[in-house]
Design a protein around this motif. Structure first.
Motif, PDB file in Angstrom:
ATOM      1  N   ILE A   1       0.807  -1.220   0.000  1.00 31.15           N
ATOM      2  CA  ILE A   1       0.000   0.000   0.000  1.00 31.15           C
ATOM      3  C   ILE A   1       0.840   1.270   0.000  1.00 31.15           C
ATOM      4  CG2 ILE A   1      -1.608   1.381   1.396  1.00 31.15           C
ATOM      5  CD1 ILE A   1      -3.018  -1.240   2.129  1.00 31.15           C
ATOM      6  N   SER A   2       1.863   1.307   0.837  1.00 28.66           N
ATOM      7  CA  SER A   2       2.684   2.518   0.930  1.00 28.66           C
ATOM      8  C   SER A   2       3.516   2.766  -0.315  1.00 28.66           C
ATOM      9  CB  SER A   2       3.604   2.441   2.157  1.00 28.66           C
ATOM     10  OG  SER A   2       4.502   1.346   2.034  1.00 28.66           O
ATOM     11  N   ASP A   3       3.643   1.758  -1.181  1.00 31.39           N
ATOM     12  CA  ASP A   3       4.460   1.903  -2.390  1.00 31.39           C
ATOM     13  C   ASP A   3       3.667   2.332  -3.614  1.00 31.39           C
ATOM     14  OD1 ASP A   3       7.343   1.008  -1.768  1.00 31.39           O
ATOM     15  OD2 ASP A   3       6.121  -0.547  -0.832  1.00 31.39           O
ATOM     16  N   PHE A   4       2.330   2.278  -3.524  1.00 35.91           N
ATOM     17  CA  PHE A   4       1.535   2.765  -4.640  1.00 35.91           C
ATOM     18  C   PHE A   4       1.598   4.278  -4.684  1.00 35.91           C
ATOM     19  CE2 PHE A   4      -1.072  -1.233  -3.880  1.00 35.91           C
ATOM     20  CZ  PHE A   4      -0.518  -1.895  -4.963  1.00 35.91           C
ATOM     21  N   GLY A   5       1.427   4.821  -5.890  1.00 34.44           N
ATOM     22  CA  GLY A   5       1.407   6.272  -6.008  1.00 34.44           C
ATOM     23  C   GLY A   5       0.248   6.858  -5.222  1.00 34.44           C
ATOM     24  N   SER A   6      -0.899   6.184  -5.285  1.00 34.10           N
ATOM     25  CA  SER A   6      -2.082   6.604  -4.539  1.00 34.10           C
ATOM     26  C   SER A   6      -2.952   5.377  -4.304  1.00 34.10           C
ATOM     27  CB  SER A   6      -2.854   7.664  -5.331  1.00 34.10           C
ATOM     28  OG  SER A   6      -3.890   8.209  -4.548  1.00 34.10           O
TER      29      SER A   6
ATOM     30  N   LYS B   1     -18.760  -4.116  14.824  1.00 34.95           N
ATOM     31  CA  LYS B   1     -17.541  -4.942  14.791  1.00 34.95           C
ATOM     32  C   LYS B   1     -16.825  -4.750  13.458  1.00 34.95           C
ATOM     33  CE  LYS B   1     -14.792  -8.406  16.055  1.00 34.95           C
ATOM     34  NZ  LYS B   1     -14.053  -8.682  14.814  1.00 34.95           N
ATOM     35  N   TYR B   2     -17.586  -4.646  12.374  1.00 34.10           N
ATOM     36  CA  TYR B   2     -16.980  -4.460  11.052  1.00 34.10           C
ATOM     37  C   TYR B   2     -16.231  -3.131  10.986  1.00 34.10           C
ATOM     38  CZ  TYR B   2     -16.483  -4.899   5.977  1.00 34.10           C
ATOM     39  OH  TYR B   2     -15.970  -5.013   4.705  1.00 34.10           O
ATOM     40  N   VAL B   3     -16.829  -2.074  11.535  1.00 28.39           N
ATOM     41  CA  VAL B   3     -16.170  -0.767  11.556  1.00 28.39           C
ATOM     42  C   VAL B   3     -14.895  -0.821  12.390  1.00 28.39           C
ATOM     43  CG1 VAL B   3     -16.340   1.582  12.460  1.00 28.39           C
ATOM     44  CG2 VAL B   3     -18.179   0.659  11.069  1.00 28.39           C
ATOM     45  N   GLU B   4     -14.941  -1.532  13.492  1.00 30.26           N
ATOM     46  CA  GLU B   4     -13.762  -1.646  14.348  1.00 30.26           C
ATOM     47  C   GLU B   4     -12.625  -2.368  13.619  1.00 30.26           C
ATOM     48  OE1 GLU B   4     -15.370  -3.617  17.751  1.00 30.26           O
ATOM     49  OE2 GLU B   4     -16.639  -1.895  18.292  1.00 30.26           O
ATOM     50  N   ASP B   5     -12.957  -3.424  12.905  1.00 26.20           N
ATOM     51  CA  ASP B   5     -11.940  -4.147  12.129  1.00 26.20           C
ATOM     52  C   ASP B   5     -11.412  -3.286  10.982  1.00 26.20           C
ATOM     53  OD1 ASP B   5     -12.331  -6.317  13.778  1.00 26.20           O
ATOM     54  OD2 ASP B   5     -13.635  -7.387  12.377  1.00 26.20           O
ATOM     55  N   TYR B   6     -12.301  -2.567  10.346  1.00 27.14           N
ATOM     56  CA  TYR B   6     -11.955  -1.663   9.244  1.00 27.14           C
ATOM     57  C   TYR B   6     -10.990  -0.591   9.741  1.00 27.14           C
ATOM     58  CZ  TYR B   6     -13.082   1.327   5.115  1.00 27.14           C
ATOM     59  OH  TYR B   6     -13.053   2.079   3.960  1.00 27.14           O
ATOM     60  N   ALA B   7     -11.306   0.003  10.872  1.00 27.14           N
ATOM     61  CA  ALA B   7     -10.465   1.049  11.453  1.00 27.14           C
ATOM     62  C   ALA B   7      -9.099   0.497  11.855  1.00 27.14           C
ATOM     63  CB  ALA B   7     -11.163   1.669  12.660  1.00 27.14           C
ATOM     64  N   ALA B   8      -9.082  -0.702  12.392  1.00 34.25           N
ATOM     65  CA  ALA B   8      -7.818  -1.318  12.808  1.00 34.25           C
ATOM     66  C   ALA B   8      -6.902  -1.529  11.602  1.00 34.25           C
ATOM     67  CB  ALA B   8      -8.097  -2.649  13.511  1.00 34.25           C
TER      68      ALA B   8
ATOM     69  N   ILE C   1      -7.000   0.228   8.777  1.00 40.90           N
ATOM     70  CA  ILE C   1      -6.592   1.565   8.343  1.00 40.90           C
ATOM     71  C   ILE C   1      -5.432   2.079   9.195  1.00 40.90           C
ATOM     72  CG2 ILE C   1      -7.338   3.993   8.293  1.00 40.90           C
ATOM     73  CD1 ILE C   1     -10.177   2.846   7.536  1.00 40.90           C
ATOM     74  N   ASN C   2      -5.534   1.873  10.486  1.00 40.92           N
ATOM     75  CA  ASN C   2      -4.479   2.331  11.392  1.00 40.92           C
ATOM     76  C   ASN C   2      -3.196   1.532  11.222  1.00 40.92           C
ATOM     77  OD1 ASN C   2      -6.184   4.254  12.523  1.00 40.92           O
ATOM     78  ND2 ASN C   2      -6.881   2.891  14.149  1.00 40.92           N
ATOM     79  N   LYS C   3      -3.323   0.223  11.082  1.00 43.06           N
ATOM     80  CA  LYS C   3      -2.138  -0.632  10.958  1.00 43.06           C
ATOM     81  C   LYS C   3      -1.334  -0.314   9.712  1.00 43.06           C
ATOM     82  CE  LYS C   3      -0.627  -5.452  10.684  1.00 43.06           C
ATOM     83  NZ  LYS C   3      -1.030  -6.887  10.742  1.00 43.06           N
ATOM     84  N   TRP C   4      -2.038  -0.067   8.588  1.00 41.47           N
ATOM     85  CA  TRP C   4      -1.349   0.146   7.319  1.00 41.47           C
ATOM     86  C   TRP C   4      -1.307   1.621   6.920  1.00 41.47           C
ATOM     87  CZ3 TRP C   4       1.487  -3.804   6.283  1.00 41.47           C
ATOM     88  CH2 TRP C   4       1.073  -5.074   6.678  1.00 41.47           C
ATOM     89  N   ASN C   5      -1.684   2.484   7.845  1.00 40.55           N
ATOM     90  CA  ASN C   5      -1.612   3.936   7.633  1.00 40.55           C
ATOM     91  C   ASN C   5      -2.286   4.366   6.329  1.00 40.55           C
ATOM     92  OD1 ASN C   5      -0.900   6.580   8.354  1.00 40.55           O
ATOM     93  ND2 ASN C   5       1.017   6.475   7.197  1.00 40.55           N
ATOM     94  N   VAL C   6      -3.501   3.898   6.118  1.00 39.25           N
ATOM     95  CA  VAL C   6      -4.271   4.254   4.933  1.00 39.25           C
ATOM     96  C   VAL C   6      -4.807   5.670   5.105  1.00 39.25           C
ATOM     97  CG1 VAL C   6      -6.284   3.680   3.523  1.00 39.25           C
ATOM     98  CG2 VAL C   6      -4.899   1.848   4.552  1.00 39.25           C
TER      99      VAL C   6
ATOM    100  N   GLU D   1     -14.371   7.759  12.297  1.00 36.50           N
ATOM    101  CA  GLU D   1     -13.535   8.942  12.479  1.00 36.50           C
ATOM    102  C   GLU D   1     -12.853   8.929  13.839  1.00 36.50           C
ATOM    103  OE1 GLU D   1     -15.969  12.365  11.833  1.00 36.50           O
ATOM    104  OE2 GLU D   1     -16.346  11.900   9.733  1.00 36.50           O
ATOM    105  N   GLN D   2     -13.596   8.553  14.867  1.00 35.95           N
ATOM    106  CA  GLN D   2     -13.041   8.522  16.223  1.00 35.95           C
ATOM    107  C   GLN D   2     -11.950   7.469  16.344  1.00 35.95           C
ATOM    108  OE1 GLN D   2     -14.476  11.597  17.048  1.00 35.95           O
ATOM    109  NE2 GLN D   2     -14.243  10.712  19.076  1.00 35.95           N
ATOM    110  N   LEU D   3     -12.136   6.332  15.705  1.00 37.04           N
ATOM    111  CA  LEU D   3     -11.179   5.236  15.809  1.00 37.04           C
ATOM    112  C   LEU D   3      -9.909   5.473  14.994  1.00 37.04           C
ATOM    113  CD1 LEU D   3     -13.617   2.179  15.624  1.00 37.04           C
ATOM    114  CD2 LEU D   3     -12.342   2.966  17.631  1.00 37.04           C
TER     115      LEU D   3
END
Length: 288
Positions: A81-86, A108-115, A117-122, A147-149
């Motif tokens: 992910i971090s290597d793509f241009g966008s 639960k789905y939002v919590e997993d989604y947020a996790a 996003i945070n892990k891979w710095n999306v 947004e909060q997560l």
């Protein structure tokens, strides 16, 4: 304009995943060498493999859209992910619902989604626009929780039921917005296109970027100045038995049918078609 290549890499063409990785990371190197050693070299930008790989140079700066639904259990693709241009991350909520045999726990789905996003710095990701299932108020609650997560603002997705005033509200509160319902034809495409200039004008008037979800009418893209769109159209050739050829002169994609009596090699055709759409992607950044 940014054209995001959507789907296929982890979803629609899941069976070809290793072949795409092979070409993307190492080109002429053997599959074993590529997948075991070249990935680390490519990701670290320190090895000679990526430098020597012509395909890697051609694909440098790719704009990719993928679905969280397909990525949540994938251990390989997220590292790129971090290597793509966008990169754009879709919530995959509708896919999740259609593949679930039990009631959906959206919290639960939002919590997993947020996790994820945070892990891979999306940086850019869409809300769970499941208006038709849970209603707008619940979508807003889930959006706020996301947004909060993450501490980031997702891209809200406008649907017909939200109305024009709500679109303006989206533009007043978010730096990037999207138009949804194009693929599902919430509004007939001809009527949608009559509305596009208003949506684009209102967004740009407020200094906001606008994304057309699933809109890749090539002639239309020359008229409607979205900041970005995404497309799975590059997959159609592989399904329909033809290959694409991008015409740089007029900015349009040509379809070349396989001659009668000949059988198309699926993997080679998929890679070839992807490359032609990459050419269009680069063209669009400059000309659209």
């Amino acid at each position: 304009m940014q054209i995001y290549m959507a789907g296929g890499v982890t979803g629609n063409l899941n069976a070809f995943w290793k072949d795409f990785m092979n070409i993307y990371l190492a080109g002429s190197y053997s599959r074993e060498h590529c997948l075991v050693q070249a990935m680390q070299n490519f990701l670290s930008r320190k090895g000679e493999v990526a430098k020597e790989c012509e395909q890697a140079k051609e694909w440098e700066g790719l704009s990719i859209l993928e679905s969280f639904y397909y990525l949540q259990n994938n251990t390989t693709f997220p590292k790129l992910i971090s290597d793509f241009g966008s990169f754009l991350l879709d919530s995959g909520a509708f896919t999740f619902m259609s593949n679930s045999t039990t009631a959906v726990d959206f919290d639960k789905y939002v919590e997993d989604y947020a996790a994820f996003i945070n892990k891979w710095n999306v940086e850019r990701f869409f809300e769970l626009d499941v208006d038709s299932v849970v209603g707008l108020k619940e979508v807003e609650r889930l959006r706020f929780k996301l947004e909060q997560l993450t501490g980031k603002k997702p891209i809200p997705v406008w649907h017909r039921t939200r109305g024009k005033e709500y679109f303006l509200k989206m533009c007043d509160n978010y730096p990037y917005v999207a138009i949804g319902g194009i693929v599902t034809k919430e509004i007939p495409i001809k009527k949608y296109e009559l509305l596009f200039p208003w949506f684009i004008q209102q967004a740009h008037k407020r200094g906001v970027k606008i994304h057309g979800l699933g809109y890749t009418n090539l002639k239309g893209l020359q008229r409607y100045r979205f900041d970005s769109v995404d497309s799975t159209a590059w997959l159609y050739g592989n399904r329909g038995g033809f290959v694409y050829r991008f015409n740089m002169k007029d900015g349009l994609m040509e379809q070349i049918n396989v001659p009668s009596g000949m059988k198309m090699k699926s993997k080679e055709a998929a890679v070839y078609n992807f490359n032609e759409w990459v050419r269009f992607q680069k063209y669009a950044r400059v000309h659209l």
